[in-house]
Design a protein around this motif. Sequence first.
Motif, PDB file in Angstrom:
ATOM      1  N   ALA A   7       0.771  -1.226  -0.157  1.00 10.76           N
ATOM      2  CA  ALA A   7      -0.140   0.074   0.013  1.00 10.76           C
ATOM      3  C   ALA A   7       0.937   1.400  -0.070  1.00 10.76           C
ATOM      4  O   ALA A   7       0.399   2.132  -0.712  1.00 10.76           O
ATOM      5  CB  ALA A   7      -1.017  -0.027   1.205  1.00 10.76           C
ATOM      6  N   LYS A   8       1.995   1.153   0.630  1.00 14.51           N
ATOM      7  CA  LYS A   8       2.847   2.468   0.648  1.00 14.51           C
ATOM      8  C   LYS A   8       3.358   2.709  -0.344  1.00 14.51           C
ATOM      9  O   LYS A   8       3.892   3.683  -1.054  1.00 14.51           O
ATOM     10  CB  LYS A   8       4.040   2.085   1.782  1.00 14.51           C
ATOM     11  CG  LYS A   8       4.798   3.257   2.350  1.00 14.51           C
ATOM     12  CD  LYS A   8       5.737   2.837   3.373  1.00 14.51           C
ATOM     13  CE  LYS A   8       6.171   4.210   3.790  1.00 14.51           C
ATOM     14  NZ  LYS A   8       7.223   3.957   5.017  1.00 14.51           N
ATOM     15  N   ALA A   9       3.933   1.488  -1.247  1.00 16.33           N
ATOM     16  CA  ALA A   9       4.330   1.493  -2.575  1.00 16.33           C
ATOM     17  C   ALA A   9       3.460   2.313  -3.497  1.00 16.33           C
ATOM     18  O   ALA A   9       3.778   3.107  -4.415  1.00 16.33           O
ATOM     19  CB  ALA A   9       4.602   0.422  -3.155  1.00 16.33           C
ATOM     20  N   LYS A  10       2.069   1.961  -3.658  1.00 14.48           N
ATOM     21  CA  LYS A  10       1.113   2.313  -4.509  1.00 14.48           C
ATOM     22  C   LYS A  10       0.990   3.725  -4.194  1.00 14.48           C
ATOM     23  O   LYS A  10       0.731   4.607  -5.043  1.00 14.48           O
ATOM     24  CB  LYS A  10      -0.238   1.663  -4.424  1.00 14.48           C
ATOM     25  CG  LYS A  10      -0.238   0.343  -4.811  1.00 14.48           C
ATOM     26  CD  LYS A  10      -0.222   0.158  -6.261  1.00 14.48           C
ATOM     27  CE  LYS A  10      -0.297  -1.185  -6.862  1.00 14.48           C
ATOM     28  NZ  LYS A  10      -0.248  -0.915  -8.113  1.00 14.48           N
ATOM     29  N   THR A  11       0.977   4.133  -2.797  1.00 13.64           N
ATOM     30  CA  THR A  11       0.764   5.457  -2.221  1.00 13.64           C
ATOM     31  C   THR A  11       1.960   6.651  -2.917  1.00 13.64           C
ATOM     32  O   THR A  11       1.713   7.504  -3.438  1.00 13.64           O
ATOM     33  CB  THR A  11       0.705   5.567  -0.876  1.00 13.64           C
ATOM     34  OG1 THR A  11      -0.263   4.847  -0.406  1.00 13.64           O
ATOM     35  CG2 THR A  11       0.723   7.160  -0.322  1.00 13.64           C
ATOM     36  N   GLU A  12       3.331   6.036  -2.655  1.00 16.47           N
ATOM     37  CA  GLU A  12       4.308   6.637  -3.192  1.00 16.47           C
ATOM     38  C   GLU A  12       4.259   6.972  -4.795  1.00 16.47           C
ATOM     39  O   GLU A  12       4.647   7.908  -5.267  1.00 16.47           O
ATOM     40  CB  GLU A  12       5.600   6.116  -2.848  1.00 16.47           C
ATOM     41  CG  GLU A  12       5.993   6.030  -1.639  1.00 16.47           C
ATOM     42  CD  GLU A  12       7.158   5.326  -1.259  1.00 16.47           C
ATOM     43  OE1 GLU A  12       7.578   4.403  -1.997  1.00 16.47           O
ATOM     44  OE2 GLU A  12       8.003   5.707  -0.202  1.00 16.47           O
ATOM     45  N   GLN A  13       3.842   5.907  -5.431  1.00 18.87           N
ATOM     46  CA  GLN A  13       3.639   6.012  -6.837  1.00 18.87           C
ATOM     47  C   GLN A  13       2.643   7.140  -7.250  1.00 18.87           C
ATOM     48  O   GLN A  13       2.724   8.029  -8.267  1.00 18.87           O
ATOM     49  CB  GLN A  13       3.310   4.834  -7.518  1.00 18.87           C
ATOM     50  CG  GLN A  13       4.349   3.681  -7.486  1.00 18.87           C
ATOM     51  CD  GLN A  13       3.915   2.498  -8.151  1.00 18.87           C
ATOM     52  OE1 GLN A  13       2.853   1.995  -7.711  1.00 18.87           O
ATOM     53  NE2 GLN A  13       4.912   1.481  -8.411  1.00 18.87           N
ATOM     54  N   ALA A  14       1.563   7.132  -6.685  1.00 20.84           N
ATOM     55  CA  ALA A  14       0.335   8.007  -6.771  1.00 20.84           C
ATOM     56  C   ALA A  14       0.794   9.370  -6.473  1.00 20.84           C
ATOM     57  O   ALA A  14       0.715  10.430  -7.349  1.00 20.84           O
ATOM     58  CB  ALA A  14      -0.832   7.779  -6.105  1.00 20.84           C
ATOM     59  N   LYS A  15       1.548   9.644  -5.572  1.00 18.23           N
ATOM     60  CA  LYS A  15       1.942  10.901  -5.010  1.00 18.23           C
ATOM     61  C   LYS A  15       2.805  11.375  -6.008  1.00 18.23           C
ATOM     62  O   LYS A  15       2.833  12.424  -6.312  1.00 18.23           O
ATOM     63  CB  LYS A  15       2.472  10.884  -3.787  1.00 18.23           C
ATOM     64  CG  LYS A  15       1.506  10.772  -2.422  1.00 18.23           C
ATOM     65  CD  LYS A  15       2.158  10.778  -1.223  1.00 18.23           C
ATOM     66  CE  LYS A  15       3.311  11.553  -0.945  1.00 18.23           C
ATOM     67  NZ  LYS A  15       3.998  11.115   0.388  1.00 18.23           N
ATOM     68  N   GLY A  16       3.563  10.623  -6.364  1.00 21.76           N
ATOM     69  CA  GLY A  16       4.796  10.941  -7.599  1.00 21.76           C
ATOM     70  C   GLY A  16       4.269  11.535  -8.812  1.00 21.76           C
ATOM     71  O   GLY A  16       4.525  12.443  -9.236  1.00 21.76           O
ATOM     72  N   LYS A  17       3.193  10.994  -9.178  1.00 27.03           N
ATOM     73  CA  LYS A  17       2.534  11.130 -10.380  1.00 27.03           C
ATOM     74  C   LYS A  17       1.798  12.486 -10.285  1.00 27.03           C
ATOM     75  O   LYS A  17       1.803  13.354 -11.316  1.00 27.03           O
ATOM     76  CB  LYS A  17       1.287   9.927 -10.871  1.00 27.03           C
ATOM     77  CG  LYS A  17       1.995   8.671 -11.345  1.00 27.03           C
ATOM     78  CD  LYS A  17       0.879   7.831 -11.766  1.00 27.03           C
ATOM     79  CE  LYS A  17       1.663   6.460 -12.349  1.00 27.03           C
ATOM     80  NZ  LYS A  17       0.695   5.540 -12.796  1.00 27.03           N
ATOM     81  N   VAL A  18       1.248  12.662  -9.320  1.00 30.55           N
ATOM     82  CA  VAL A  18       0.434  13.923  -8.902  1.00 30.55           C
ATOM     83  C   VAL A  18       1.550  14.930  -9.075  1.00 30.55           C
ATOM     84  O   VAL A  18       1.293  16.221  -9.638  1.00 30.55           O
ATOM     85  CB  VAL A  18      -0.261  14.000  -7.818  1.00 30.55           C
ATOM     86  CG1 VAL A  18      -0.744  15.416  -7.273  1.00 30.55           C
ATOM     87  CG2 VAL A  18      -1.510  13.013  -7.826  1.00 30.55           C
ATOM     88  N   LYS A  19       2.624  14.944  -8.317  1.00 34.72           N
ATOM     89  CA  LYS A  19       3.620  16.033  -8.074  1.00 34.72           C
ATOM     90  C   LYS A  19       4.343  16.272  -9.453  1.00 34.72           C
ATOM     91  O   LYS A  19       4.538  17.164  -9.845  1.00 34.72           O
ATOM     92  CB  LYS A  19       4.507  15.371  -7.135  1.00 34.72           C
ATOM     93  CG  LYS A  19       5.456  16.392  -6.612  1.00 34.72           C
ATOM     94  CD  LYS A  19       6.628  15.891  -5.554  1.00 34.72           C
ATOM     95  CE  LYS A  19       6.650  16.994  -4.373  1.00 34.72           C
ATOM     96  NZ  LYS A  19       7.529  16.491  -3.345  1.00 34.72           N
ATOM     97  N   GLU A  20       4.448  15.067 -10.304  1.00 33.01           N
ATOM     98  CA  GLU A  20       5.162  15.250 -11.559  1.00 33.01           C
ATOM     99  C   GLU A  20       4.227  16.202 -12.530  1.00 33.01           C
ATOM    100  O   GLU A  20       4.501  17.038 -13.163  1.00 33.01           O
ATOM    101  CB  GLU A  20       5.483  13.920 -12.109  1.00 33.01           C
ATOM    102  CG  GLU A  20       6.017  14.017 -13.451  1.00 33.01           C
ATOM    103  CD  GLU A  20       6.418  12.708 -14.210  1.00 33.01           C
ATOM    104  OE1 GLU A  20       6.901  12.630 -15.283  1.00 33.01           O
ATOM    105  OE2 GLU A  20       6.012  11.777 -13.616  1.00 33.01           O
ATOM    106  N   ALA A  21       2.950  15.882 -12.441  1.00 30.39           N
ATOM    107  CA  ALA A  21       1.882  16.382 -13.031  1.00 30.39           C
ATOM    108  C   ALA A  21       1.860  18.046 -12.755  1.00 30.39           C
ATOM    109  O   ALA A  21       1.712  18.807 -13.493  1.00 30.39           O
ATOM    110  CB  ALA A  21       0.526  15.993 -13.248  1.00 30.39           C
ATOM    111  N   ALA A  22       1.897  18.198 -11.422  1.00 34.10           N
ATOM    112  CA  ALA A  22       1.587  19.486 -10.999  1.00 34.10           C
ATOM    113  C   ALA A  22       2.933  20.432 -11.647  1.00 34.10           C
ATOM    114  O   ALA A  22       2.865  21.625 -11.992  1.00 34.10           O
ATOM    115  CB  ALA A  22       1.538  19.522  -9.419  1.00 34.10           C
TER     116      ALA A  22
END
Length: 57
Positions: A7-22
Motif C-alpha cells: 500500500a505504501k508503494a502504491k501511495t508513493e507512486q500516486a503521489k509521485g504522479k500527482v507531483k510530476e503532473a503539477a
Amino acid sequence: MAGEQKAKAKTEQAKGKVKEAAGRAVGNERMTAEGRAEQSKGDVRQSKEKAKDAFRH
C-alpha cells in the motif's frame, strides 16, 4: 506487514504522479523531478514486495 508495504508503494507512486503532473503544469522542473523520484521509489518498493511474494510461494 507485506500488505502495508504494498500500500505504501502504491501511495508513493500516486503521489509521485500527482507531483510530476503539477510540476509540469506550472513549469517547475524541480517538482517534476521530485515526482519522478517518488514514483521510482514506489516502483522499487513494489518490486521488492513482489520478489518476497515469489519466494514465499
